[in-house]
Motif scaffolding. Structure first.
Motif, PDB file in Angstrom:
ATOM      1  N   VAL A 285      17.139  39.145  68.479  1.00 36.16           N
ATOM      2  CA  VAL A 285      17.531  38.188  68.204  1.00 36.16           C
ATOM      3  C   VAL A 285      17.612  37.691  66.951  1.00 36.16           C
ATOM      4  CG1 VAL A 285      18.144  35.841  69.745  1.00 36.16           C
ATOM      5  CG2 VAL A 285      18.711  38.042  70.625  1.00 36.16           C
TER       6      VAL A 285
ATOM      7  N   ALA B  65      26.234  39.569  58.553  1.00 40.16           N
ATOM      8  CA  ALA B  65      26.017  41.754  58.459  1.00 40.16           C
ATOM      9  C   ALA B  65      27.957  41.758  58.696  1.00 40.16           C
ATOM     10  CB  ALA B  65      25.723  41.789  59.495  1.00 40.16           C
ATOM     11  N   MET B  66      28.422  42.232  57.771  1.00 44.33           N
ATOM     12  CA  MET B  66      29.675  43.200  58.120  1.00 44.33           C
ATOM     13  C   MET B  66      29.535  44.439  58.056  1.00 44.33           C
ATOM     14  SD  MET B  66      32.766  42.663  55.213  1.00 44.33           S
ATOM     15  CE  MET B  66      32.439  43.732  54.238  1.00 44.33           C
ATOM     16  N   VAL B  67      30.169  45.187  59.150  1.00 36.48           N
ATOM     17  CA  VAL B  67      29.919  46.366  59.662  1.00 36.48           C
ATOM     18  C   VAL B  67      31.426  46.480  59.512  1.00 36.48           C
ATOM     19  CG1 VAL B  67      29.498  47.412  61.194  1.00 36.48           C
ATOM     20  CG2 VAL B  67      28.412  45.966  61.475  1.00 36.48           C
ATOM     21  N   GLU B  68      31.967  47.598  58.717  1.00 46.83           N
ATOM     22  CA  GLU B  68      33.204  48.671  58.384  1.00 46.83           C
ATOM     23  C   GLU B  68      34.309  47.600  58.436  1.00 46.83           C
ATOM     24  OE1 GLU B  68      33.854  50.935  61.558  1.00 46.83           O
ATOM     25  OE2 GLU B  68      33.562  52.797  60.468  1.00 46.83           O
TER      26      GLU B  68
ATOM     27  N   ARG C  50      19.351  57.892  67.482  1.00 44.09           N
ATOM     28  CA  ARG C  50      20.778  57.927  68.611  1.00 44.09           C
ATOM     29  C   ARG C  50      21.794  59.379  68.601  1.00 44.09           C
ATOM     30  NH1 ARG C  50      23.923  54.538  71.711  1.00 44.09           N
ATOM     31  NH2 ARG C  50      25.784  55.677  72.184  1.00 44.09           N
TER      32      ARG C  50
ATOM     33  N   LEU D 128      21.793  46.305  64.125  1.00 42.34           N
ATOM     34  CA  LEU D 128      22.426  44.707  63.733  1.00 42.34           C
ATOM     35  C   LEU D 128      22.052  44.673  65.725  1.00 42.34           C
ATOM     36  CD1 LEU D 128      25.404  45.154  61.349  1.00 42.34           C
ATOM     37  CD2 LEU D 128      23.023  43.175  61.581  1.00 42.34           C
ATOM     38  N   GLY D 129      21.790  46.005  66.595  1.00 38.82           N
ATOM     39  CA  GLY D 129      21.533  45.482  68.015  1.00 38.82           C
ATOM     40  C   GLY D 129      23.093  45.861  68.657  1.00 38.82           C
ATOM     41  N   LEU D 130      23.915  46.371  67.774  1.00 40.10           N
ATOM     42  CA  LEU D 130      25.553  46.812  68.798  1.00 40.10           C
ATOM     43  C   LEU D 130      25.716  47.761  69.297  1.00 40.10           C
ATOM     44  CD1 LEU D 130      28.131  45.779  65.553  1.00 40.10           C
ATOM     45  CD2 LEU D 130      27.719  44.659  67.336  1.00 40.10           C
ATOM     46  N   ILE D 131      24.640  48.764  68.924  1.00 38.66           N
ATOM     47  CA  ILE D 131      24.329  49.902  69.834  1.00 38.66           C
ATOM     48  C   ILE D 131      22.733  50.010  70.045  1.00 38.66           C
ATOM     49  CG2 ILE D 131      26.589  50.939  69.559  1.00 38.66           C
ATOM     50  CD1 ILE D 131      25.728  53.024  67.518  1.00 38.66           C
ATOM     51  N   ARG D 132      22.900  50.490  71.582  1.00 40.01           N
ATOM     52  CA  ARG D 132      21.280  51.118  71.758  1.00 40.01           C
ATOM     53  C   ARG D 132      20.516  52.568  70.940  1.00 40.01           C
ATOM     54  NH1 ARG D 132      21.879  52.362  76.607  1.00 40.01           N
ATOM     55  NH2 ARG D 132      23.994  52.137  76.947  1.00 40.01           N
TER      56      ARG D 132
ATOM     57  N   ARG E  13      18.123  38.473  63.556  1.00 39.00           N
ATOM     58  CA  ARG E  13      19.435  38.235  63.318  1.00 39.00           C
ATOM     59  C   ARG E  13      19.241  36.937  62.542  1.00 39.00           C
ATOM     60  NH1 ARG E  13      21.116  41.251  68.176  1.00 39.00           N
ATOM     61  NH2 ARG E  13      21.700  40.027  69.355  1.00 39.00           N
ATOM     62  N   ALA E  14      18.273  36.072  62.798  1.00 40.34           N
ATOM     63  CA  ALA E  14      18.517  35.070  62.602  1.00 40.34           C
ATOM     64  C   ALA E  14      18.164  35.008  60.552  1.00 40.34           C
ATOM     65  CB  ALA E  14      17.290  34.121  63.031  1.00 40.34           C
TER      66      ALA E  14
ATOM     67  N   ILE F  37      26.469  40.212  65.785  1.00 38.82           N
ATOM     68  CA  ILE F  37      25.837  40.040  65.051  1.00 38.82           C
ATOM     69  C   ILE F  37      25.074  38.390  64.793  1.00 38.82           C
ATOM     70  CG2 ILE F  37      26.567  42.613  64.242  1.00 38.82           C
ATOM     71  CD1 ILE F  37      28.006  40.566  61.990  1.00 38.82           C
TER      72      ILE F  37
ATOM     73  N   PRO G 207      22.419  36.145  66.039  1.00 42.01           N
ATOM     74  CA  PRO G 207      21.138  35.450  66.277  1.00 42.01           C
ATOM     75  C   PRO G 207      21.501  35.192  68.250  1.00 42.01           C
ATOM     76  CG  PRO G 207      21.378  33.595  64.838  1.00 42.01           C
ATOM     77  CD  PRO G 207      22.465  34.779  64.088  1.00 42.01           C
ATOM     78  N   VAL G 208      22.592  35.800  68.766  1.00 41.42           N
ATOM     79  CA  VAL G 208      22.416  34.931  69.939  1.00 41.42           C
ATOM     80  C   VAL G 208      22.104  36.313  70.912  1.00 41.42           C
ATOM     81  CG1 VAL G 208      23.970  33.490  68.988  1.00 41.42           C
ATOM     82  CG2 VAL G 208      24.989  35.682  69.658  1.00 41.42           C
TER      83      VAL G 208
ATOM     84  N   ARG H 258      24.716  49.794  62.713  1.00 45.42           N
ATOM     85  CA  ARG H 258      24.799  49.565  64.408  1.00 45.42           C
ATOM     86  C   ARG H 258      23.806  49.282  65.163  1.00 45.42           C
ATOM     87  NH1 ARG H 258      30.350  52.304  65.572  1.00 45.42           N
ATOM     88  NH2 ARG H 258      31.877  51.238  64.161  1.00 45.42           N
TER      89      ARG H 258
ATOM     90  N   ASP I 290      28.023  49.217  74.254  1.00 46.72           N
ATOM     91  CA  ASP I 290      27.676  49.479  72.993  1.00 46.72           C
ATOM     92  C   ASP I 290      29.079  49.098  72.646  1.00 46.72           C
ATOM     93  OD1 ASP I 290      25.185  51.117  72.749  1.00 46.72           O
ATOM     94  OD2 ASP I 290      26.294  53.053  73.474  1.00 46.72           O
ATOM     95  N   PHE I 291      28.566  48.368  70.960  1.00 45.94           N
ATOM     96  CA  PHE I 291      30.163  47.579  70.469  1.00 45.94           C
ATOM     97  C   PHE I 291      30.437  48.159  69.456  1.00 45.94           C
ATOM     98  CE2 PHE I 291      28.868  44.437  73.323  1.00 45.94           C
ATOM     99  CZ  PHE I 291      29.965  43.789  73.356  1.00 45.94           C
TER     100      PHE I 291
ATOM    101  N   ARG J 152      23.694  38.106  74.430  1.00 46.42           N
ATOM    102  CA  ARG J 152      24.867  38.567  74.784  1.00 46.42           C
ATOM    103  C   ARG J 152      24.893  37.577  75.946  1.00 46.42           C
ATOM    104  NH1 ARG J 152      26.100  45.137  74.541  1.00 46.42           N
ATOM    105  NH2 ARG J 152      25.334  45.254  72.419  1.00 46.42           N
TER     106      ARG J 152
ATOM    107  N   ARG K 264      31.863  41.183  67.778  1.00 49.54           N
ATOM    108  CA  ARG K 264      31.127  42.036  67.772  1.00 49.54           C
ATOM    109  C   ARG K 264      30.802  41.735  66.342  1.00 49.54           C
ATOM    110  NH1 ARG K 264      33.650  46.842  63.705  1.00 49.54           N
ATOM    111  NH2 ARG K 264      34.396  45.062  62.253  1.00 49.54           N
TER     112      ARG K 264
END
Lengths: 271, 305
Positions: free
Chosen positions: B71, B79-82, B13, B52-56, B74-75, A105, A107-108, B49, A269-270, A110, A101
């Motif tokens: 992408v 971020a810090m998630v939990e 979501r 940040l694109g971690l979940i749709r 995010r440049a 987060i 800029p890459v 999330r 999902d992450f 998947r 994860r």
């Protein structure tokens, strides 16, 4: 691919080679070479002393033979097991402990993350092959002698790299579906056992059916050629000649597994 | 006028029948320190999330500094998630170097600066598996800074920190917003922290943004609450008097104190006149200073009931 793709690969290489599974694979690769060379050397000494060249005739105890033996031992299950473990640690374990994860987060995309991991894992395979080949050759040549050319067995090592890539890609599928390295290894091992069992069952059915006059079942042994395990064994052709069909099968495995794993990875999902 | 750093429009979501995020629309301006508040399960982390694109997201869009491509977005983001996750077998510095590699920007100097800012310079050569929870949290904040971000998205950044650590992180974030001109989007349920740190606040409840504005605006928007010193025996007399006055409602007294009355669009003078007409002797109407906590509780409790 993103402009930092090279840096991503370097980061993944560091991770793959520094992990326990990576280090174990490298150490085991050297050990395989050492065990084979010294084993062959001992057998050669005893054969020479006891019964002239009788035992020598049973197997090729030159450096070439040792290279073949090392490849066989390496591919028996030791190194493939470590490679599958490395795939599990690199993908599944990272999903499980959320370190993946932290990468996603950035800029890459998947696909590039998965590609960097795949390249690093294939590099680990190449390194293990190089270590086994190098150790066996460097020690085997002076101890066992270089009676024959080693180009065929060198090609066998190259084919084994292809076989490793196929295995890595196969392991990638459970790695994107399951949590943790253990389940990934278990899934791959169970799959290979099932493959092996079915393959040899089909191989046995043909001749038996023919013997009992069951002509409609006689062709069943040909089905065995389409099993993934047959393609993964393409490296064995170094002795009697490589078969194009096995490499075609290997290519199919690689393409199908990468496509499947990538599709799942993109949709996942992450947390 | 400041440009928009982060915009979510109609972000939705669903998890099966449950809507975790319900058409969330948030606008964070450049330079803002935006506090994202909500009770547990309100959808804060889901929102982050999605951003940040971690979940749709099932619907809606995210724009960061005008970028629609995830992408490229995010440049600009650190971020810090939990709870931040690290490779425990790597050192703190190696983990940051890995972050720089994937960020595609940042240098050794950035790593040194970030480590120094969170007070971990000198401990960065140790393996992360030996770090305390607080050290990991600090390293997580350092990691958000190494990719030269313009926007920090932090989900509960002071989790696991002791009071001193919490203050240090708060001071660091204030300094980053002030000196480095970073935009900060911070989710927390520590209201005092948000009140001290944030220029604007959004309150999320059951996946919906129920209020947004500066802390002062939110407090001003809230119903006015007065403590009433009144001769009302029996107490039911006051309740009956308040019940027949539209715009007024009786609130429970705090710790056995004076009765409290909330006014919604009603002037205190009208309340005074009404109570007097009902035969009650009013000695004092004492306005209550609302806090962000009052606002938060009133907004999130209303929604729940």
């Amino acid at each position: 691919m993103p402009p930092q793709f090279r840096a991503m690969i370097q980061a993944e290489l560091q991770a793959v080679f520094r992990r326990g599974s990576g280090k174990a694979a490298l150490v085991a690769s050297v050990l395989v070479g050492l065990v084979i060379v010294f084993g062959f050397h001992q057998v050669a000494i005893r054969a020479g002393a006891d019964s002239a060249n009788q035992a020598r005739d049973l197997f090729d105890s030159s450096a070439r033979g040792a290279l073949g033996g090392a490849l066989r031992l390496r591919n028996f299950f030791i190194i493939p097991l470590f490679l599958v473990l490395a795939v599990g640690a690199s993908v599944s374990e990272e999903m499980h402990d959320n370190t993946l994860r932290e990468v996603l987060i950035r800029p890459v995309n998947r696909v590039s993350v998965l590609a960097a991991k795949l390249i690093a894992l294939c590099s680990l395979s190449a390194a293990t092959l190089a270590l086994t080949f190098g150790t066996t050759l460097l020690l085997g040549a002076p101890l066992l002698g270089m009676a024959e050319a080693i180009d065929a067995i060198a090609l066998g090592y190259l084919a084994s790299f292809g076989s490793d890539v196929g295995l890595i890609c196969m392991a990638l599928v459970p790695a994107v579906l399951l949590r943790g390295s253990g389940p990934v290894v278990l899934a791959v091992v169970l799959f290979l056992i099932a493959d092996f069992t079915l393959r040899y069952a089909f191989k046995a059915i043909g001749p038996i059916a023919e013997k009992f006059g069951q002509q409609d079942l006689a062709g069943l042994d040909e089905i065995a050629a389409y099993f993934p395990g047959e393609a993964l064994a393409c490296w064995e052709g170094w002795k009697d000649g490589f078969e194009g069909a096995q490499f075609a099968g290997l290519g199919a495995i690689i393409v199908i597994c990468i496509a499947g794993a990538t599709a799942r990875f993109l949709r996942r999902d992450f947390a | 006028m400041a440009s928009e750093a982060l915009v979510t429009e109609g972000l939705t979501r669903r998890y099966g029948a449950r809507t975790s995020l319900d058409a969330l629309t948030v606008r964070v301006l450049e330079g803002d320190v935006y506090g994202f508040l909500g009770p547990n399960g309100a959808g804060k982390t889901t929102a982050i999330r999605c951003i940040l694109g971690l979940i749709r997201a099932d619907a809606g869009s995210v724009t960061i500094f005008g970028e629609r491509d995830p992408v490229r977005q995010r440049a600009h983001v650190g971020a810090m998630v939990e709870t931040p996750a690290f490779h425990g077998w790597m050192t703190g510095r190696q983990n940051l170097e890995r972050a720089v590699a994937f960020a595609g920007q940042g240098s050794k100097e950035d790593i040194d600066r970030a480590l120094s800012q969170v007070g971990l310079l000198g401990r960065d050569g140790e393996k992360v598996q030996g770090y305390s929870l607080g050290m990991r949290q600090r390293l997580g904040i350092a990691r958000t800074l190494v990719g030269r971000p313009r926007l920090l998205i932090l989900d509960e950044p002071t989790n696991g920190l002791d009071p001193r650590g919490m203050r240090e992180v708060r001071d660091l974030l204030s300094q980053l917003a002030r000196d480095a001109r970073l935009t900060i989007f911070i989710s927390s349920h520590l209201l005092a922290e948000i009140e001290q740190l944030c220029s604007r606040v959004g309150i999320l409840n059951q996946g919906r943004l129920v209020s947004e504005g500066t802390v002062d605006e939110l407090i001003a928007r809230r119903d006015r609450v007065l403590e009433v010193e009144v001769d009302a025996r029996p107490a039911e007399q006051l309740a009956a008097a308040v019940a027949c006055l539209p715009g007024a409602s009786l609130r429970p007294a705090i710790d056995g104190g004076l009765p409290r009355i909330a006014l919604e669009g009603l002037d205190p003078a009208e309340l005074n006149a009404h109570l007097t007409r009902q035969g009650l002797r009013v000695f004092a109407l004492i306005p209550q200073r609302s806090s962000l906590e009052d606002v938060f509780l009133s907004l999130t409790t209303k929604e729940l009931t």
